[in-house]
Design an enzyme around this catalytic site. Sequence first.
Site, PDB file in Angstrom:
ATOM      1  N   SER A  25       0.792  -1.072  -0.123  1.00  0.00           N
ATOM      2  CA  SER A  25      -0.058  -0.033  -0.120  1.00  0.00           C
ATOM      3  C   SER A  25       0.951   1.240  -0.014  1.00  0.00           C
ATOM      4  CB  SER A  25      -1.018   0.236   1.269  1.00  0.00           C
ATOM      5  OG  SER A  25      -1.767   0.565   1.121  1.00  0.00           O
ATOM      6  N   ASN A  26       0.306   2.296   0.352  1.00  0.00           N
ATOM      7  CA  ASN A  26       0.976   3.772   0.263  1.00  0.00           C
ATOM      8  C   ASN A  26       0.516   4.515   1.428  1.00  0.00           C
ATOM      9  OD1 ASN A  26      -1.130   5.420  -0.727  1.00  0.00           O
ATOM     10  ND2 ASN A  26      -1.072   4.040  -2.461  1.00  0.00           N
ATOM     11  N   TYR A  27       1.107   5.688   1.756  1.00  0.00           N
ATOM     12  CA  TYR A  27       0.944   6.505   2.946  1.00  0.00           C
ATOM     13  C   TYR A  27      -0.381   7.388   2.665  1.00  0.00           C
ATOM     14  CZ  TYR A  27       5.258   5.366   4.513  1.00  0.00           C
ATOM     15  OH  TYR A  27       6.528   4.634   5.155  1.00  0.00           O
TER      16      TYR A  27
END
Length: 223
Positions: free
Chosen positions: A29-31
């Site tokens: 995933s990402n932030y």
Amino acid sequence: LAPQDLAGQHLLVTAGPTREELDPVRYLSNYSSGKMGYAIARAARMRGADVVLVSGPTFLTPPQGVTLIPVVSAEQMRKTVLDALPKATAVVKSAAVADYRPASLSTQKLKKSDEDMTLVLEKNPDILAEVGAGKEGRVLVGFAAETQDLLKHAADKLKRKNLDLIVANDVTQAGAGFDVDTNIVKLLHADGHVEALPQLSKDEVAHQLLDRVVELLKQREAK
Ligand code: C5P
């Protein structure tokens, strides 16, 4: 009360990250926090729009009066967006969609061994490019989060994805991008003109953006 300048409009907003599963306990995933997209959905509702918010996993409280459709992966986001699309008069895609997903999903937890491991990734569909290709008079807004050559990459996406407007933000700048409550953005229009906004709260950025959407919707109706 906010001006009801989006009354009668149907806004489709995407927000948050996507999660790409690897096995039952792991994902890529990402932030992205979803804050920018939730601010846009809230502001659009306040201005009278009917709002559908398609959101990846976040810790945020859904804005009141907005139809929230939670999704996890890019593939789920794609299906949900394409289903909701026919009703939409404007689409704002602020989600940080994962560009790649693990090529295979293990049904059991992957076990470690003494060897290094290589993860094979395959490309996810580009939802916004797909929406742009079948645009049909909708107002289409994208986001570009970059760490270098911001304007060049944003201008390229605007063209390639057939957008009316792209919101460019340099996520390495303090007070901009992921998770913080403010943003520093540039708005690139399809006719080439660029507006640089000062550091604003994400709520204020949302209203600025919706001012431009209202303008674009008016231009559509005048045609
Ligand atoms: O990932 P990228 O920088 O190309 O994202 C630009 C825009 O395209 C964003 O608005 C994002 O929500 C959208 N996008 C998408 N589907 C993808 C990748 C990006 O809709 N697979």
